[in-house]
Structure formats: C-alpha cells, structure tokens
Design an enzyme around this catalytic site. Structure first.
Site, PDB file in Angstrom:
ATOM      1  N   SER A  26     -11.077  -0.856  -0.830  1.00 50.03           N
ATOM      2  CA  SER A  26      -9.883  -0.641  -0.254  1.00 50.03           C
ATOM      3  C   SER A  26      -9.832  -0.991   1.208  1.00 50.03           C
ATOM      4  O   SER A  26      -9.306  -1.570   2.135  1.00 50.03           O
ATOM      5  CB  SER A  26      -9.076   0.837  -0.513  1.00 50.03           C
ATOM      6  OG  SER A  26      -8.738   0.949  -1.706  1.00 50.03           O
ATOM      7  N   HIS A  59      -3.620   6.339   3.060  1.00 52.10           N
ATOM      8  CA  HIS A  59      -4.412   4.983   2.790  1.00 52.10           C
ATOM      9  C   HIS A  59      -3.771   3.675   3.275  1.00 52.10           C
ATOM     10  O   HIS A  59      -4.597   2.682   3.987  1.00 52.10           O
ATOM     11  CB  HIS A  59      -4.328   4.877   1.060  1.00 52.10           C
ATOM     12  CG  HIS A  59      -5.148   3.905   0.509  1.00 52.10           C
ATOM     13  ND1 HIS A  59      -4.691   2.604   0.386  1.00 52.10           N
ATOM     14  CD2 HIS A  59      -6.463   3.965   0.010  1.00 52.10           C
ATOM     15  CE1 HIS A  59      -5.842   2.020  -0.139  1.00 52.10           C
ATOM     16  NE2 HIS A  59      -6.687   2.791  -0.605  1.00 52.10           N
ATOM     17  N   ASP A  69       0.824  -1.214   0.173  1.00 56.02           N
ATOM     18  CA  ASP A  69      -0.023  -0.095   0.095  1.00 56.02           C
ATOM     19  C   ASP A  69       0.931   1.327  -0.028  1.00 56.02           C
ATOM     20  O   ASP A  69       2.184   1.145  -0.285  1.00 56.02           O
ATOM     21  CB  ASP A  69      -0.944  -0.102   1.293  1.00 56.02           C
ATOM     22  CG  ASP A  69      -2.288   0.705   0.960  1.00 56.02           C
ATOM     23  OD1 ASP A  69      -2.139   1.867   0.820  1.00 56.02           O
ATOM     24  OD2 ASP A  69      -3.311   0.171   1.045  1.00 56.02           O
TER      25      ASP A  69
END
Ligand SMILES: *[C@@H]1O[C@H](CO)[C@@H](O)[C@H](O)[C@H]1NC(C)=O
Ligand SMILES: *[C@@H]1O[C@H](CO)[C@@H](O)[C@H](O)[C@H]1NC(C)=O
Ligand SMILES: *[C@@H]1O[C@H](CO)[C@@H](O)[C@H](O)[C@H]1NC(C)=O
Ligand SMILES: *[C@@H]1O[C@H](CO)[C@@H](O)[C@H](O)[C@H]1NC(C)=O
Ligand SMILES: *[C@@H]1O[C@H](CO)[C@@H](O)[C@H](O)[C@H]1NC(C)=O
Ligand SMILES: *[C@@H]1O[C@H](CO)[C@@H](O)[C@H](O)[C@H]1NC(C)=O
Ligand SMILES: *[C@@H]1O[C@H](CO)[C@@H](O)[C@H](O)[C@H]1NC(C)=O
Length: 761
Positions: free
Chosen positions: A552, A215, A148
């Site tokens: 996600s 994220h 990620d």
C-alpha cells in the site's frame, strides 16, 4: 492494506463469502461500455439509470422492485449497476446477451519521507537540474486521486499555500465535511456496497470522506503531499515529508470502511468511484487495495481500471501483502501498473544488548526504557498465564501472559499471527517494561519500525534465535534496549520485503507481475488524528505523521512518479509511462550486487518485476513499448474471451477479435513464456521517444534457453517512429528446470531499455 492488521485479516478472509444474509446478496451487473459519449447532461444520465431499472425490471417483474434493488447505476464511463439480488435472479441476468458478467460485490483489503532521497530526486535536500522533480515542475497541476479510506484534510501535506487556481478541466467536488482548497480539490465517499454487504444501517460515520483510519491520508500524501519540514514520528525520522508529485492536486475517493468480516473496500463502491474519478478529470488513480486475483470480468478493480486507462488515466495498484508465497500477486490486469515493496537505506535502530555482551541491531519507533540499566528478561513462552498455551504466550497474544511473571521485565515475544503492535500492547497490559520482538523464520531479515506502546525493538530471525538460546541457557537473563535512532546509508538497500506478493501471475501466466518495486517498508507520511498510530483503542497518542509498511505504501510512490511523467510528457499513454518506469529500473542494490530478498537470498523478477524504480531515468527512457486500447482488446481475445464479450467491453461494438491474436506478441515491456517446450518467437514493437539514435540488442540467456534477436540493431530517425523486432527462444535440452530468468537490453549507450525474460522449462 497496511501490515498491522494483516494476520487478523487473513484469518477472516476465508469468511468473505458467507455473509449473514444468505438469501440475498449484493451483485454487480457489468454491461461493458456505454454507447453514448461520456459528457452527457444530467437528464441523459438519469435516462441511463432509468434504462438500468427497466432492464432489471424485466427480470424482477416490476419497476418498483428494480428500484428497490439497485443501489448504484454506473452511468458515465462504466456501464452497469449494483443491486441486491437472489442468487437465481443473478444467474438469469448473467445469461442475457447484453451482460458481460454478474459477480458478487466482493470485499477487498487495504494493502517518509527519505524515500525520494533514496531514489535521487533530491540529494540532502538539494534538487539538482537532472532530477525529475526539477524537470517536471514537481508534478505541477497533475491531478492524482486515490481510492482508499479518505483523507485527513487538516494535514499540512494538503494545505494550498502557493497554489494557483484549480485546473479548469477539473469537474470534481468536495463533500461538505471536507473543506477543500487548491491542493486538496476533491473528496467524495462511496459506501453503498459496504452497507449492502454488512447490512449496517447508515449513520454519520459512514457518510463522510474524512479519514478515520490513516491509510488513505498516508497513501495520498505519499503520492502527492506537499513539502512539510519538521515532520517526524514522536521525534524520530525528523525531516521534510513529501509526496512524489509534491505540486500536484489531490482528490480522495473514500471506498474503504472499518473491516467487517475482514473486508473493508467493496467492488461496487470501487466501480462507482472509478466512474466518478474518470468523469471528474483525474490523471492518475492510486489504488492500495486488493483481494485474491481472479477473472478480469468479475473483478471491480480490473474493470474500473480498464475504463480509466481507456480514457488516458494511469492506474497504479499494490501487488498485495501475501508474500513471500509464490503466486500470491494480485491486481494483475495488464492495463494496471502493479507494484511490489522493498526497503530503503534508512533504519530506525534500537539495539538489543544482553548481559553476556551480545548486541543485536533491531528497530522500532517507541520511547526509551525508563532507566539506562540491565533489566530482567523473560521468554514470553515461560510467562504464560495458567489458562493459556505456551504457543499463545510465545506470540504474546491477548490474555496469554501472566502479570506476576512479566511485571517489570522485558518480555521476548515471537512474530506471527497477531499484529506486532498488539503484542506490545499485551506485554504492556501484563506490566512489562519493554518488549523484544523476534522474527519468525518466514520474515527473516525484514524488521519493521512500529510505534509500539512500550519500549521495544524488533530483531531479525537469526538474532532472535540467539536471544532465545541465551534465555534458555541462563539462570537470570538480563538485557537492555537502546533508544531508537535513525541511521542512513544502511546496506543492503533496497531488498524485497517478505510480505510483498510474488509472481507467477496465476490469472495470466504469460504476463509477468508485479511490474516494478518501490519503497514500502517504514515509510513516513501523513496520518489521521482521529486514531492512534497503533489503531489500538487503549492507545491515546496522536501523530500527524506515521510510519507504515506494505505494498500500500509502495504503490503511491509509483503514482507520484507517474504524476511527474504525466506533467513532463502529457501526450504519453498510460502504457508508455509504465514502460518508461519499467525499462529504466535497476536490479542491483547499493552494494552493486543483485537485489536480495528478506533472507538475503538472491531475488527474482517474481518479486521485483523489472526492478526498482529510478524516477530520474524514467524521464528519458529512449524507447517505449506502447499499447493501445485495441491491444488490450486483442489481449482479451488472445486469452480466450470471445467477440461477444470483448465487443461489450470495448466502446466499439464492431470490434472483431483479430485472427491469431497471440499473447506472445502482446507488446508488454517484459517477456514471459510460461511453457517453453519448443522454439517460440515473440514479437515486440519499440517506439522512439528520444533523439534519433541507433540501438543494439544485448541479452542474458535464461539458464537452459538459447535466445536470438532479429534484427539486432534498430535505427530511429525521428520521435514517434516505431520499429519491430522478434526474439526466438529455444530450450537447450528437454530438462525441466522450472522458472529461469534472463534479460534483454536495447541500448544506444545513453539509454538502457531493459526487459526481464521469464521462461518456464
Ligand atoms: C455507525 O454504525 C456502526 C455499525 O453499526 C457502529 O459501529 C458505529 O459506532 C456507528 N457510528 C455512529 C456515529 O453512530
Ligand atoms: C526537526 O527538525 C527541525 C529543523 O531542523 C527542527 O526545527 C525541529 O525542532 C526538529 N524537531 C524534532 C522533534 O526533532
Ligand atoms: C484466562 O483467564 C483470564 C482471567 O480469568 C481471562 O480474562 C482470559 O480470557 C483467559 N484466557 C484464555 C486464553 O482463555
Ligand atoms: C529454547 O527452549 C525451548 C523449550 O525448552 C525450545 O523449544 C527452543 O528450541 C529453545 N530455543 C533455542 C534457540 O535454543
Ligand atoms: C535462502 O537460501 C538458503 C541457502 O541456499 C536456503 O537454505 C533458504 O531456505 C533460503 N531461504 C528462503 C526464504 O528461500
Ligand atoms: C461467448 O462467451 C460467453 C461467456 O463465456 C458465452 O456465454 C457465449 O455463448 C459466447 N458466445 C459465442 C458466440 O461463442
Ligand atoms: C505446454 O505446451 C504444450 C505444447 O505446446 C502443450 O501441449 C501443453 O498443454 C502446454 N501446457 C500448459 C500448462 O499450458
């Protein structure tokens, strides 16, 4: 990826394959598996890299040129390298018999914590004995990795109080920028594929596993963050944040970088990270990243995850945020767990009140209006700047609003095109005091709680229409937005998110994808403090926890649950774990009605796969549909890859495609017949993982299809026993009905082993 930048990325997505340097591009040369055992000395590994250079030199004419061209050698599990090549060189190399595939280093897109309560791992903060959390020691000592944007190591989600020493099998390490501890045990970065594609010279911001985006910290903490009391987003959603495996160890492999031409995570970097993570000894790899679905041999995520699964590592991927368009699902390889996204039963409600007395339930995580009074309202389309179009203004795009018309008012904007938080920013810049964000038709009832920079509320499509018609019919429209407040037990929940990518599977229509759905709407988890929650430069706010929405966010929910199952059943294969999760899921919501989509229409397995995860039930599925590496090789043969290719992909150079390997007999936990013209028979094998028991088959026939199962009863006397059954499907008439859905359920009245049936007539 997170949804905030979705529209922007979609816009640029088409530019992927026209990079600035047309003469040379970065490629991956995939050579399949290594013949050597994985645990080699560094001298041997150097030998592998040398062999890659020698191989490439035979095409480029010299070792020096090969040396300059290669930027990764995949040495441990995955065999291959990444290099900058001319198109014709790439084409020549592809012809070599030792080469499985040569493909472009493609860019991909990145796709609190009330969710565990919603899934009954806890009830009002109490963890019962029947909870999988309790049974699995909260995922103790399982190692969960993500690929990620890196990690924010200062987050409380990754502190190591109370943790014992790092498991001895761990071989990973941390880059110097991240001081690892007994909770966060690994942090590495992979940037060469990104730099090769963009042509950027490397610098300090590309040489760190630290998370500058948020994220990666969000997804990693959703999978395996600590219990952190008092986590909230600007005071809202206050509660205890936690990952699915709160006592697991975590490792971050940073492969995603600031979007360049719309792409942020590159195949070469992902392959390098997979190879490293497998070697480091992780148990679960969570990948909230995806691109367009395509040929498995040209897909870095499919290849990397194959090698992981072959080594007993479970790989969980997001299905993508390209829904509700049919056929939009990505990460469809049958060794991956593919996760869709749905809502949970919590809302951050911010009511929109109109002067005519109408009141609409909306949502946001913004601050309240300065005064509790009615404000002037204006349709953003009517507030257009002189040089902007009504359409742009209605969407509240950059520089489209006239400050003179907007000042001091609440602006009513339409969803679509630019990011939701950007609309708020444009309204604020033009001097608005607030924003009502109305859903377009496509997004229906799906409203997302964003930390807008000004007081705001997002309302559904129907309510939005009512607001627009009030604006159209009223001379001096006025309204108010109530301060956001969190509300639990909302109904219906779960429902499918409009953005969640949908089946059918365009690569292998005979396999249903996604496999499962999990919470992915308004999820609160750890964030980075390197940027603001809206990621807008003008936004100076920082928050250690934030809400995000996307597949996600649902993907790491499943990764966390996999971590628990891995702790509880260390001997289960990745396929057995997936089967347990799929067959124990539910398809009804908290009204006990069939799960719906964003328009509150009945949803189908193309949205939710087998259903919504129920972690406690997944701990004792009774029976599983298991798969081995050999089954995956048979799968590749069945869909048309020849011996030569499959042998390279396998470790076993002597593997021979089985005569008559047939997709209908691939032991997947769902049953799909993409083209039923005549009678077909599907074979499956069930393995007992529970007490001795007798199971009976029950099924619901898809419309227009007659189904029979043989035998109708299976008796298991011991653990590990495997029994076979066959299901025959026949069309009842020659009518084309399109896709129809049914289900098969094996039960001993304690366990319910349920599979969706998908047929195209
Ligand atoms: C690194 O390079 C990128 C792209 O050239 C640039 O945007 C960024 O500001 C640079 N960062 C540093 C710390 O120099
Ligand atoms: C969050 O809840 C905790 C515990 O109930 C409390 O101590 C804290 O003040 C709350 N924080 C906010 C911002 O409401
Ligand atoms: C409109 O004019 C303003 C100010 O002159 C300018 O900043 C803006 O970019 C223009 N907008 C468009 C859409 O052309
Ligand atoms: C409001 O008026 C605009 C333009 O006059 C029109 O396009 C729109 O359909 C109207 N909306 C409603 C909900 O009446
Ligand atoms: C939902 O169902 C209604 C009524 O059957 C239909 O008109 C509408 O198009 C459906 N919406 C979606 C998004 O499928
Ligand atoms: C196997 O497939 C590859 C790629 O499609 C092809 O190049 C090769 O000639 C095939 N080999 C045989 C023995 O058919
Ligand atoms: C469907 O099956 C029929 C008969 O088995 C076959 O002729 C046809 O090509 C198939 N169509 C597709 C799209 O696979």
């Amino acid at each position: 990826m997170c949804l905030q930048s979705l529209s922007l990325l979609l816009l640029i997505f088409t530019l992927f394959f026209s990079p600035a340097f047309a003469h040379k591009k970065s490629y991956i040369v995939y050579l399949g598996s290594h013949a050597h055992p994985p645990h080699l000395s560094s001298a041997h590994l150097n030998g592998v890299a040398h062999a890659h250079r020698t191989f490439l030199a035979s095409f480029l004419g010299s070792h020096k040129r090969a040396n300059d061209a290669i930027f990764y050698s995949f040495k441990r599990h995955i065999n291959g390298f990444a290099a900058v090549l001319h198109e014709n060189e790439a084409a020549e190399i592809a012809k070599h018999p030792d080469v499985v595939s040569v493909f472009l280093n493609k860019g991909r897109k990145l796709h609190t914590t009330h969710s565990w309560n919603f899934m009954l791992l806890e009830k009002n903060g109490v963890v019962h004995k029947s909870s999988l959390w309790h049974k699995a020691g909260f995922g103790e000592d399982t190692i969960i990795a993500n690929l990620d944007t890196g990690v924010w190591p200062e987050s409380k989600s990754f502190t190591d109080e109370g943790y014992g020493s790092v498991p001895a099998r761990w071989k990973g390490s941390c880059h110097k920028d991240v001081s690892c501890n007994r909770k966060l045990i690994g942090a590495k970065y992979f940037n060469k594929g990104y730099l090769a594609y963009t042509g950027f010279p490397s610098n300090a911001s590309f040489e760190t596993p630290r998370d500058h985006d948020g994220h990666g910290s969000h997804t990693l903490s959703t999978a395996a963050g600590n219990f952190v009391p008092g986590a909230n987003v600007f005071g809202l959603g206050n509660g205890t944040a936690s990952g699915g495996s709160p006592n697991a160890r975590t490792a971050a492999y940073k492969v995603c970088w600031p979007p360049a031409n719309g792409a942020e995570c590159f195949d070469a970097d992902m392959l390098a990270a997979f190879d490293e993570a497998i070697g480091d000894g992780v148990d679960v790899i969570s990948v909230s990243v995806g691109g367009d679905a395509g040929d498995y041999m040209n897909d870095g995520i499919a290849i990397g995850s194959f090698h992981a699964v072959k080594n007993g590592v479970t790989v969980v991927c997001s299905a993508g945020n390209s829904g509700p368009k049919p056929g939009s699902v990505s990460n469809v390889a049958p060794w991956i767990i593919t996760v869709g996204a749905s809502s949970m039963d919590r809302e951050f409600q911010a009511f929109v009140e109109l002067k005519n007395g109408q009141r609409f339930k909306g949502t946001s995580l913004s601050k309240p209006l300065p005064e509790e009074k009615m404000y002037d309202l204006i349709n953003a389309g009517d507030a257009k700047a002189a040089n902007a179009s009504t359409k742009e203004a209605l969407l509240c795009k950059k520089d489209s609003l006239d400050p003179e018309k907007v000042k001091g008012k609440i602006v009513v904007c339409l969803r679509g095109d630019n990011a939701r938080v950007d609309k708020g920013q444009q309204a604020a810049t033009a001097g608005a005091v607030g924003m009502i964000l109305c859903n377009d038709k496509a997004s229906g009832n799906e409203i997302l709680s964003d930390a807008h920079v000004l007081p705001a509320s997002q309302i559904d499509y129907e309510d939005g229409e009512a607001v627009f018609s009030y604006l159209n019919s009223t001379k001096e429209p006025k309204g108010y937005i109530s301060p956001p407040a969190s509300k639990l037990n909302t109904k219906p929940a779960p429902f499918m998110a409009s953005f969640s990518s949908r089946g059918p599977n365009t690569v292998t229509p005979g396999i249903l994808k996604p496999d499962i759905t999990a919470p992915g709407v308004n999820v609160i988890a750890a964030f980075t403090e390197a940027t603001s929650p809206t990621d807008l430069d003008s936004d100076n706010r920082r928050t250690p926890y934030n809400t995000e929405s996307g597949t996600s966010m649902s993907c790491p929910h499943i990764s966390g649950i996999v971590g628990l199952l891995k702790t509880l059943h260390p001997q289960w294969s990745p396929a057995a774990i997936r089967s347990a999760i799929m067959t124990s899921s539910r398809t009804r919501d908290n009204r006990r009605k069939p799960m719906v989509d964003q328009s509150f229409n009945k949803s189908t397995p193309f949205s939710y796969g087998s259903g919504h995860v129920q972690p406690n039930k997944a701990s004792h599925p009774g029976l599983v549909y298991d798969l081995t590496t050999g089954d995956y090789l048979d799968f590749l043969c069945a869909i048309g890859y020849n011996n030569t290719i499959v042998q390279l992909f396998a470790e076993d150079r002597h593997y021979i495609c089985r005569q008559g390997a047939n997709l209908l007999d691939f032991n997947y936990p769902s049953i799909t017949v993409p083209n039923l013209t005549d009678s077909v028979t599907v074979t499956r094998k069930l393995k007992n993982v529970g007490p001795p028991s007798t199971y009976n088959a029950h099924f619901r026939e898809p419309l227009g299809v007659s189904v029979s199962v043989e035998p109708k009863q299976l008796k298991f006397n011991e653990i590990g026993e495997v029994k076979m059954f066959q299901m025959t499907l026949r069309p009842k008439s020659s009518k084309s009905l399109g896709y129809v859905f049914g289900e098969l359920k094996w039960t001993d009245s304690k366990h319910y082993v349920r599979s969706p049936i998908v047929v195209k007539l």
